[in-house]
Motif scaffolding. Structure first.
Motif, PDB file in Angstrom:
ATOM      1  N   MET A   1      11.759 -46.475  46.260  1.00 19.50           N
ATOM      2  CA  MET A   1      12.836 -46.864  45.351  1.00 19.50           C
ATOM      3  C   MET A   1      13.591 -45.610  44.923  1.00 19.50           C
ATOM      4  O   MET A   1      12.996 -44.650  44.476  1.00 19.50           O
ATOM      5  CB  MET A   1      12.253 -47.563  44.114  1.00 19.50           C
ATOM      6  CG  MET A   1      13.304 -47.918  43.082  1.00 19.50           C
ATOM      7  SD  MET A   1      12.705 -48.620  41.507  1.00 19.50           S
ATOM      8  CE  MET A   1      11.800 -50.050  42.016  1.00 19.50           C
TER       9      MET A   1
ATOM     10  N   SER B   1      21.671 -42.000  48.980  1.00 18.87           N
ATOM     11  CA  SER B   1      20.663 -42.486  49.916  1.00 18.87           C
ATOM     12  C   SER B   1      21.082 -42.279  51.370  1.00 18.87           C
ATOM     13  O   SER B   1      20.294 -42.515  52.280  1.00 18.87           O
ATOM     14  CB  SER B   1      20.379 -43.970  49.673  1.00 18.87           C
ATOM     15  OG  SER B   1      21.537 -44.735  49.949  1.00 18.87           O
TER      16      SER B   1
ATOM     17  N   GLY C   1      16.518 -49.969  47.278  1.00 20.20           N
ATOM     18  CA  GLY C   1      15.514 -49.653  48.274  1.00 20.20           C
ATOM     19  C   GLY C   1      15.436 -50.742  49.320  1.00 20.20           C
ATOM     20  O   GLY C   1      16.016 -51.821  49.166  1.00 20.20           O
TER      21      GLY C   1
END
Length: 120
Positions: free
Chosen positions: A1, A116, A20
């Motif tokens: 996460m 990310s 996530g």
């Protein structure tokens, strides 16, 4: 996460973003449950979210912030991000933000995608 706290503040409201990989709707529910195990996220005014599931298509939840899930979903679609949930959390600061709240959701999702490297 991945969690990014304090993405921005506006008129007392604070925003964070989390996300996530997930597998199916059960994975989304498990992710949300894990997030809300953290007291401050459980006490947040809104935890809006969206995901595109390879086995179930698009799913979203506004958590009282009408239209916010659709904004997240559109960004995930543009990024081509599948089997991944993104949650934008807002702690309401006492002042209505009007349409600015959608711009803040976009800012949060963009920050998540950039951090990310999943499609920013």
């Amino acid at each position: 996460m991945l969690q990014i706290e304090e993405v921005l503040r506006d008129r007392g409201s604070r925003y964070a973003v989390s996300g996530g990989p997930v597998s199916g709707r059960a994975g989304v529910e498990a992710f949300l449950a894990d997030l809300k195990r953290v007291k401050k996220f459980a006490k947040a005014t809104h935890n809006t979210w969206a995901a595109i599931l390879s086995d179930g298509g698009p799913v979203k939840g506004d958590d009282g912030e009408a239209g916010a899930g659709a904004v997240i979903l559109r960004m995930l679609e543009r990024a081509g991000l599948v089997d991944h949930v993104v949650v934008v959390t807002r702690w309401y600061g006492g002042v209505h933000l009007g349409g600015d709240r959608f711009a803040h959701v976009v800012t949060c999702v963009r920050a998540y995608l950039d951090a990310s490297e999943t499609g920013g």
